[in-house]
Design a protein around this motif. Structure first.
Motif, PDB file in Angstrom:
ATOM      1  N   ASP A 161      25.120  50.367  29.528  1.00  0.00           N
ATOM      2  CA  ASP A 161      25.693  51.688  29.411  1.00  0.00           C
ATOM      3  C   ASP A 161      25.237  52.457  28.244  1.00  0.00           C
ATOM      4  O   ASP A 161      25.026  53.516  28.220  1.00  0.00           O
ATOM      5  N   VAL A 162      24.904  51.618  27.129  1.00  0.00           N
ATOM      6  CA  VAL A 162      24.318  52.366  25.847  1.00  0.00           C
ATOM      7  C   VAL A 162      22.941  52.921  26.156  1.00  0.00           C
ATOM      8  O   VAL A 162      22.933  54.092  25.863  1.00  0.00           O
ATOM      9  N   SER A 211      32.438  46.159  34.798  1.00  0.00           N
ATOM     10  CA  SER A 211      32.733  46.963  35.945  1.00  0.00           C
ATOM     11  C   SER A 211      34.282  46.757  36.379  1.00  0.00           C
ATOM     12  O   SER A 211      34.924  45.773  36.202  1.00  0.00           O
ATOM     13  N   SER A 212      34.895  47.882  36.579  1.00  0.00           N
ATOM     14  CA  SER A 212      36.211  48.066  36.933  1.00  0.00           C
ATOM     15  C   SER A 212      36.811  47.367  38.359  1.00  0.00           C
ATOM     16  O   SER A 212      37.927  46.872  38.522  1.00  0.00           O
ATOM     17  N   ILE A 213      35.522  46.950  39.161  1.00  0.00           N
ATOM     18  CA  ILE A 213      35.708  46.375  40.367  1.00  0.00           C
ATOM     19  C   ILE A 213      34.960  45.089  40.685  1.00  0.00           C
ATOM     20  O   ILE A 213      35.453  44.239  41.257  1.00  0.00           O
ATOM     21  N   MET A 214      33.908  44.997  39.946  1.00  0.00           N
ATOM     22  CA  MET A 214      33.049  43.842  40.218  1.00  0.00           C
ATOM     23  C   MET A 214      32.802  43.034  38.979  1.00  0.00           C
ATOM     24  O   MET A 214      32.503  43.333  37.988  1.00  0.00           O
ATOM     25  N   PRO A 215      33.450  41.949  38.979  1.00  0.00           N
ATOM     26  CA  PRO A 215      33.865  40.909  37.452  1.00  0.00           C
ATOM     27  C   PRO A 215      32.361  40.348  37.241  1.00  0.00           C
ATOM     28  O   PRO A 215      32.506  40.004  35.827  1.00  0.00           O
ATOM     29  N   GLN A 216      31.666  40.272  37.819  1.00  0.00           N
ATOM     30  CA  GLN A 216      30.268  39.842  37.117  1.00  0.00           C
ATOM     31  C   GLN A 216      29.362  40.725  36.494  1.00  0.00           C
ATOM     32  O   GLN A 216      28.438  40.228  36.049  1.00  0.00           O
TER      33      GLN A 216
END
Length: 467
Positions: A286-287, A276-281
């Motif tokens: 996505d595949v 995620s671009s905002i949630m590092p965890q």
């Protein structure tokens, strides 16, 4: 100047020319177009329709064009509308006036019908290989998880215990049928339309059987109108690909659930996940989500193709030019989905302990408890009712069935003995299901062996077809 411009006194409007052109889509059939043209010109030379030396010169010119296109030395032009006219124009530029004899005894109508069949036949072979690659992954994962116990679900509620291997083998059966649908589609597609002409064959003494044999078709199409005006083979492939994508989408949905924290049945490899671009965890599947999403795209192509064809009078209509963009997109989409999805499954980690732990609640051995009483002489309906009462008691007392004492069992029915605990042991519940198609490891071994044999047989058949 257009190759067909003799009857016209004006140039085509530039916007109309761009609108009419299909080269941006059908350029990919250049190899098939040249292959078909070489077979055609050799045949008309052999039949005395053109001179042998003329035929040889045209064939040499076509082979030269093929090499130059592959090497990037020639480019396609919208001015020449489609792949067929582009190649013929290149040939005229390359060898001169004799090139104009190439199109003797054929039409672009039967030419395109030929090209797309040859092209899609090759793509079906590619798709079949990708399905076999998927089956190999399922075979490996199935062998690794022969004794991995997990809950089976109905209505997304825990239902009965199975093995992860048995669950994977369900998908292997679906993909087998997808493979067989492609085989059936290939068989019906493998009829040669060239010689149908625009719609009414030709007065030239052509030899269609000769072309059929050179291009490795099973038979010649026996109605010239049908040969140029139907695209049911495209629709059939689009339908088969839609069903295949439905299976991939269902599998994707389960992978998405399994790798959630709520399930934690599997962990996807980092190489087949995103963040995620905002949630590092975050570690996102996505595949699987993209495969699920692209299923709608393939469905849309099928509906588009059906709609294109539904109101067309015989024989050829320009509407049919729109078939290629949609079937090519479906083929491309399914190929990338199969390739990436198989690698994602192959690299994922199976959390066997979590799967087995999930079997401890949900009363997934309740059916086995009822079956125990039936085997002791009680009717199934009565056993079903008694088991329901026991489950209600267990829920109220916050217990699982294995934690209920024998004395308490006997309060519900004197039929219970100490062997009830063996009957409701989760692992035994799975092992005792030895019926054909069942989840017992003994039975799943048979299915794994059958899958291995299927892969070997189909791989050999495919190699023979590829020649």
């Amino acid at each position: 100047m257009k190759l067909w411009s003799g009857r016209f006194q004006k140039d085509v409007n530039e916007e109309v020319n761009d609108f009419n052109a299909s080269i941006d889509v059908d350029y990919r059939m250049y190899e098939e177009d040249i292959e078909g043209s070489i077979a055609h010109v050799n045949m008309i030379a052999k039949c005395g329709i053109i001179k042998e030396e003329e035929g040889q010169k045209i064939v040499c010119g076509l082979n030269d064009i093929l090499t130059k296109i592959k090497n990037g030395e020639l480019s396609f032009s919208k001015e020449n509308e489609d792949v067929h006219m582009n190649i013929e124009t290149m040939l005229i530029d390359n060898i001169g006036e004799v090139a104009k004899k190439l199109h003797t005894a054929r039409s672009r109508n039967d030419q395109v019908a030929l090209d797309i069949r040859i092209y899609l036949k090759k793509e079906i072979l590619n798709l079949k290989k990708l399905i076999l690659d998927m089956e190999k992954v399922l075979l490996r994962k199935g062998e690794e998880n022969l004794n991995t116990i997990m809950p089976g679900y109905t209505h997304m509620q825990k239902a009965q215990p199975i093995t992860f291997s048995h669950h994977l083998m369900a998908y292997s059966e679906m993909f087998k049928r997808d493979y067989e649908r492609l085989e059936d589609c290939y068989r019906r597609m493998n009829a040669m339309p060239l010689g149908s002409g625009a719609l009414a064959t030709t007065t030239y003494p052509i030899n269609r059987v000769m072309v059929k044999e050179v291009l490795r078709f099973d038979k010649v199409m026996t109605n010239s109108i049908d040969g140029v005006s139907d695209r049911d083979f495209v629709l059939e492939l689009a339908s088969s690909l839609s069903i295949l994508m439905m299976h991939l989408s269902r599998f994707s949905e389960e992978v998405i659930l399994w790798c959630s924290q709520e399930f934690n049945y599997v962990e996807l490899d980092d190489a087949y996940s995103t963040g995620s671009s905002i949630m590092p965890q975050k570690k996102n599947p996505d595949v699987a989500e993209l495969v699920r999403g692209k299923t709608g795209r393939v469905y849309g192509n099928l509906m588009g193709l059906l709609t294109i064809m539904k109101g067309l009078p015989l024989a050829y209509n320009k509407d049919m030019q729109e078939d290629k963009e949609q079937i090519f997109d479906s083929v491309d989409t399914v190929k990338i989905c199969l390739s990436v999805f198989a690698k994602m499954i192959d690299t994922m980690k199976v959390n066997k302990e979590n799967m087995e732990k999930a079997c401890r609640d949900g009363f997934i051995n309740a059916t086995d408890l009822a079956d125990y009483m039936v085997k002791k002489g009680m009717s199934f309906r009565d056993a079903h009712h008694v088991t329901g009462e026991i489950v209600f008691y267990a829920i109220k007392e916050e217990k699982v069935l294995e934690e209920i004492s024998l004395e308490k069992f006997k309060e519900f029915s004197q039929i219970f003995e100490i062997d009830v605990y063996e009957a409701i042991d989760i692992r035994k519940c799975v092992e005792n299901r030895k019926v054909i198609g069942g989840p017992s490891p003994e039975e799943v071994k048979v299915r794994l062996k059958e899958l291995k044999e299927f892969i070997i047989v189909k791989a050999n058949e495919r190699r023979e077809l590829c020649g």
